[in-house]
Each structure stands twice: as structure tokens, then as C-alpha cells.
Scaffold this motif. Structure first.
Motif, short mmCIF file in Angstrom:
data_model
loop_
_atom_site.label_atom_id
_atom_site.label_comp_id
_atom_site.label_asym_id
_atom_site.label_seq_id
_atom_site.Cartn_x
_atom_site.Cartn_y
_atom_site.Cartn_z
N THR A 190 0.84 -1.19 0.00
CA THR A 190 0.00 0.00 0.00
C THR A 190 0.87 1.24 0.00
OG1 THR A 190 -0.11 -0.07 2.41
CG2 THR A 190 -1.89 -1.16 1.20
N PHE A 191 0.25 2.40 -0.22
CA PHE A 191 1.00 3.65 -0.30
C PHE A 191 1.90 3.80 0.93
CE2 PHE A 191 1.52 8.07 0.94
CZ PHE A 191 2.15 8.57 -0.18
N GLY A 192 3.15 4.13 0.69
CA GLY A 192 4.11 4.33 1.76
C GLY A 192 4.90 3.11 2.15
N THR A 193 4.54 1.93 1.60
CA THR A 193 5.26 0.71 1.95
C THR A 193 6.68 0.76 1.41
OG1 THR A 193 3.25 -0.63 1.96
CG2 THR A 193 5.33 -1.80 1.68
N ASN A 194 7.62 0.37 2.26
CA ASN A 194 9.02 0.18 1.87
C ASN A 194 9.38 -1.25 2.23
OD1 ASN A 194 11.80 0.10 1.58
ND2 ASN A 194 12.21 1.83 2.93
N THR A 195 9.64 -2.08 1.23
CA THR A 195 9.86 -3.50 1.48
C THR A 195 11.22 -3.78 2.11
OG1 THR A 195 10.85 -3.93 -0.69
CG2 THR A 195 8.43 -4.09 -0.51
N GLY A 196 12.12 -2.81 2.07
CA GLY A 196 13.51 -3.12 2.40
C GLY A 196 14.11 -3.95 1.28
N TYR A 197 15.40 -4.20 1.36
CA TYR A 197 16.08 -4.91 0.29
C TYR A 197 15.80 -6.42 0.36
CZ TYR A 197 18.58 -0.64 -0.87
OH TYR A 197 18.89 0.63 -1.25
N ILE A 198 15.45 -6.98 -0.80
CA ILE A 198 15.17 -8.40 -0.95
C ILE A 198 16.21 -8.98 -1.89
CG2 ILE A 198 13.45 -10.09 -1.71
CD1 ILE A 198 11.36 -7.77 -1.32
N ASN A 199 16.81 -10.10 -1.52
CA ASN A 199 17.82 -10.75 -2.36
C ASN A 199 17.18 -11.83 -3.21
OD1 ASN A 199 19.92 -9.19 -1.20
ND2 ASN A 199 20.04 -10.61 0.52
N ILE A 200 17.42 -11.76 -4.53
CA ILE A 200 16.91 -12.76 -5.47
C ILE A 200 18.04 -13.12 -6.43
CG2 ILE A 200 14.53 -11.94 -5.30
CD1 ILE A 200 14.92 -10.53 -7.98
N PRO A 201 17.93 -14.26 -7.12
CA PRO A 201 18.98 -14.64 -8.06
C PRO A 201 19.19 -13.57 -9.15
CG PRO A 201 17.55 -16.50 -7.62
CD PRO A 201 16.89 -15.30 -7.00
N ALA A 202 20.43 -13.32 -9.50
CA ALA A 202 20.72 -12.39 -10.59
C ALA A 202 20.13 -12.93 -11.89
CB ALA A 202 22.23 -12.20 -10.73
N GLY A 203 19.73 -12.03 -12.76
CA GLY A 203 19.15 -12.47 -14.03
C GLY A 203 18.39 -11.36 -14.69
N THR A 204 17.51 -11.73 -15.59
CA THR A 204 16.69 -10.79 -16.36
C THR A 204 15.25 -10.88 -15.89
OG1 THR A 204 18.14 -10.95 -18.27
CG2 THR A 204 15.91 -10.14 -18.67
N TYR A 205 14.66 -9.73 -15.55
CA TYR A 205 13.31 -9.71 -14.99
C TYR A 205 12.49 -8.57 -15.62
CZ TYR A 205 15.19 -12.64 -11.21
OH TYR A 205 15.79 -13.65 -10.50
N ALA A 206 11.18 -8.78 -15.64
CA ALA A 206 10.22 -7.73 -15.96
C ALA A 206 9.38 -7.47 -14.72
CB ALA A 206 9.32 -8.15 -17.13
N ILE A 207 9.06 -6.21 -14.48
CA ILE A 207 8.20 -5.84 -13.35
C ILE A 207 6.75 -5.84 -13.81
CG2 ILE A 207 7.63 -4.02 -11.70
CD1 ILE A 207 10.55 -3.06 -12.00
N ALA A 208 5.92 -6.58 -13.09
CA ALA A 208 4.47 -6.58 -13.37
C ALA A 208 3.74 -6.23 -12.08
CB ALA A 208 4.02 -7.94 -13.89
N VAL A 209 2.75 -5.34 -12.18
CA VAL A 209 1.99 -4.90 -11.02
C VAL A 209 0.51 -5.19 -11.26
CG1 VAL A 209 1.42 -2.95 -9.52
CG2 VAL A 209 3.68 -3.07 -10.61
#
Length: 265
Positions: A190-209
């Protein structure tokens, strides 16, 4: 140099977000991070600036109806006329405690302020968001070290004011939205949310919301479908979700700020 890349709506395109902004003939950003060197000071003095003896700060304007903003750190001008959906590269500042003031461009009309101690070697993001009547300024501490081995670090900040809670998918190049697992930390933002840093495997990604609770299928209409972007091992990124600037249907935009890249990438 820090850079920002914009992904907007469902258009499937990206444009480079970083640009030098001008204001009454002056340079918007006092000094980009890649230009560390000698800065002339008043009275024929100079100071040797390098990554080991300064803090660095950048400025992002995420308020959909605020005017262009001039940023001051303890009354020293740092960036001019930063408009909605734009940001600056990192600017070096001497370590210390700062009041960061967001003023209406070309005036000293204060719109928002926030305070922060800034330490040697640390990076910070000054983020102005929410609607003009409820403008908020937040100062974030950025990750300035590489992600763990074979991974990338991603932080998501939700600054979209015109949509409700959202789920964010990072769709790998080898998959599709309908077959991508939703990470626990990227659900029900929700508005104002900050997830903090999340570690995921390096690679190629697309952002979908998508709206929270959506079960993606092949015909799902997203709030945002970004392009595939490659992220090298060790990369660190901040993703800011903002309102779509021009829209006839609900949607959001995002820009991705480069917090860290390995020197070898």
C-alpha cells in the motif's frame, strides 16, 4: 553515476530517467557521483572529494500534482526544478546532520522538510511523495555494497496514490506472469510501503503490477507490465511505484534507481 529508468503503464517501453535539469541557466545537480574531484569553494579554497570522505545523496520527486522542486541541504542548493517522475544522480555532501528542504521551484516556498545524519561512505535517497496537499518527504538509507554472491538486491517503495493495494511480480525471462511465484515481501503493498532490500537470483526480470489478490492468467490486465531488463550479479536497485502520468484506465508507472553496480559489470 546513479541512473533511473522509467517503466510506464502497459506500453511496454522504457526511457532513460536521468537527465540534467536546468533552472534559470544553472545546473540542477551540483555534482554527480561520477564526477568526484576538486570542487572550487568561495575564497580560492578547494577540497579533495572522493568516495572515501563524503556521503552521497540523490533526490526523487514522486508527487503527481506537486510543482517542480528545488532541494536544499542546510540551505545549500543541491538540485533545481525536479519534476514528477524524475530524479537526480548521487550528489556528494560532507558528512554531518542535514535538514533537507523541498521548495517550490524558483521560490523559497517550503513544501516539505526532513532531517538526517549522513555518514562517510553512505548513500541516501530523498523521496518526495503523496499529493500536494499532503506532501511527504522521506530520507532513506541506500545499500551501497553489493548483493550476496550470485544475487541482486531489490527494494520496492510504493508511492502510487491513485490505486489500492498491489502485488508486484518479478517475471524472469524464462517464464510468464501466470507461472511466476509471488514473493511474500511483494504482496499487498500500500501507499508508503518500503519493502527493504530483498535478495533474489541475478538475471533478467520484468516488473508486473496487479491489484492485490489477482490470480494472474494469460488474459490478466496489469497495472504495469515492464520490459525485460538484465541485472548483473551484485546489482542493487530501488524500484519506486508511482502514479501513471496520463491514463484513461487505472495504471501505475515505476522507475528503477541504480543504488550499486559492481565495477566489473
Amino acid at each position: 553515476m546513479s541512473s533511473l529508468h522509467r517503466f510506464e503503464g502497459n506500453e511496454g517501453y522504457t526511457t532513460q530517467m536521468f537527465r540534467t535539469l536546468s533552472h534559470s541557466g544553472r545546473i540542477a545537480v551540483r555534482l554527480g557521483a561520477s564526477a568526484l574531484g576538486l570542487i572550487s569553494l568561495a575564497g580560492c579554497q578547494s577540497v579533495n572529494i572522493n568516495a572515501g570522505n563524503v556521503a552521497q545523496v540523490r533526490f526523487i520527486q514522486a508527487s503527481p500534482d506537486a510543482p517542480g522542486i528545488d532541494f536544499y541541504a542546510n540551505n545549500a542548493a543541491e538540485a533545481y526544478n525536479v519534476g514528477f517522475g524524475y530524479g537526480t544522480s548521487y550528489v556528494p555532501v560532507s558528512p554531518g546532520t542535514y535538514t533537507i528542504q523541498a521548495d517550490k521551484a524558483d521560490t523559497r516556498t517550503v513544501l516539505a522538510t526532513a532531517g538526517q545524519g549522513m555518514a562517510i561512505g553512505q548513500q541516501y535517497t530523498v523521496l518526495v511523495g503523496n499529493t500536494l496537499g499532503s506532501l511527504q518527504e522521506t530520507i532513506l538509507t541506500d545499500q551501497s555494497t553489493p548483493a550476496p554472491t550470485n544475487e541482486i538486491s531489490v527494494r520496492v517503495i510504493d508511492e502510487a496514490t491513485r490505486v489500492g493495494a498491489v502485488d508486484i511480480y518479478l517475471v524472469p525471462s524464462s517464464g510468464k506472469l501466470a507461472t511466476t511465484a509471488l514473493l511474500t515481501n511483494l504482496t499487498n503493498l500500500t501507499f508508503g510501503t518500503n519493502t527493504g532490500y530483498i535478495n533474489i537470483p541475478a538475471g533478467t526480470y520484468a516488473i508486473a503490477v496487479v491489484p492485490t489478490g489477482t490470480v494472474p492468467v494469460s488474459t490478466t490486465v496489469t497495472l504495469l507490465s515492464g520490459p525485460q531488463v538484465g541485472y548483473a550479479v551484485g546489482a542493487v536497485r530501488t524500484v519506486v511505484i508511482i502514479d501513471q502520468q496520463v491514463t484513461t484506465t487505472p495504471g501505475v508507472a515505476a522507475f528503477v534507481a541504480d543504488d550499486y553496480d559492481s565495477p566489473s559489470s
